[in-house]
Design a protein around this motif. Structure first.
Motif: not given
Length: 288
Positions: A3-17
């Motif tokens: 699963l890929g996630i592209i984060g836009g404005s305000g979403v620059y990282d991903l927690d809990g990986l």
């Protein structure tokens, strides 16, 4: 599934990986927006890419869209959820709401919109530019996160980086029937289809653009004021996606992962080897 996630404005990282690591991926189309954060979440392999780069360094028209999609494909991404900020043309789609986009009007003018061209020509269908299966999972995950969700909506992709004039905003809303407006989902959705990746778009409403007579014209301060809450909701949505999708991925019932099956029109003997080499990741399945 990956699963890929592209984060836009305000979403620059991903927690809990689990086993999280930033991975550098090279592509024939140049460098992607940033390194890609890989790991596992809820038993599913994940790949997260900040569209604008960490620190927000890429303007919408300068995002390396082809490199981004190629890099994610090289990492094995099969399903891609785009998360992006947007303005709303509808009273009921209020700031803080999420809209699961299912159609686009593309007003971008200065961005390469295809992997294909002279040397290897292809035409994919874009009548239904998002994947209903993946979109439904994103909607369910958003609801579970406590977000008010609108399923279905037309996204007007503008070139930017300036916001709309009021005349444009009224035209997009009243004459063209658009529901939300943003600067980044095109050509991203086009390229994902060419790469045979299922694509869903989650538009996070930050403002009412400038059509609304009872709200101030949109500015960066107004957008930033809503981004923080939206970003937290977006992370909660992403955290819930593995539970909605499950680890086993059957073939897409809507054919997103077979979009190139009959799309390439250039005769095999006329295809440019240099062009084919650039297409090894996105079209290797059908080009051999």
């Amino acid at each position: 599934m990956r699963l890929g996630i592209i984060g836009g404005s305000g979403v620059y990282d991903l927690d809990g990986l689990e086993d999280a690591a930033w991975t550098t991926v090279g592509t024939p189309w140049g460098d992607p927006s940033d390194s890609i954060l890989t790991g596992r979440l809820g038993g599913i392999d994940m790949a997260f890419l900040p569209r604008h780069g960490r620190g927000h360094v890429h303007a919408p028209a300068e995002v390396p869209y082809r490199a981004n999609i190629d890099a994610l494909k090289r990492l094995g991404v099969t399903d891609l959820v785009s998360v992006s900020a947007c303005g709303s043309f509808r009273e009921e789609m209020a700031p803080g709401d999420f809209v699961i986009v299912d159609q686009f009007i593309d007003r971008t003018v200065a961005r390469p919109a295809s992997f294909f061209g002279t040397g290897c020509v292809a035409h994919v269908s874009l009548a239904h530019p998002t994947c209903p299966r993946l979109s439904a999972a994103a909607a369910a995950a958003a609801r579970a996160a406590g977000v008010r969700v609108h399923e279905g909506g037309t996204y007007l992709a503008m070139e930017g980086p300036q916001f709309s004039t009021r005349a444009e905003s009224l035209m997009y809303r009243d004459a063209w029937g658009a529901d939300v407006i943003g600067m980044t989902n095109m050509p991203e959705a086009r390229l994902a289809r060419e790469a045979e990746i299922c694509y869903a778009s989650v538009a996070m409403v930050t403002d009412y653009d400038c059509w609304h007579p009872d709200h101030d014209a949109v500015d960066v301060a107004a957008v930033v004021a809503t981004l923080g809450a939206n970003a937290a909701s977006a992370r909660a949505l992403v955290a819930g996606l593995p539970g909605q999708l499950g680890p086993d991925r059957p073939p897409c019932p809507h054919g997103c992962d077979r979009a190139l099956e009959h799309a390439i029109i250039t005769a095999p003997g006329a295809r440019d080897p240099a062009v084919l080499a650039r297409l090894d990741a996105v079209a290797g399945r059908v080009l051999g």
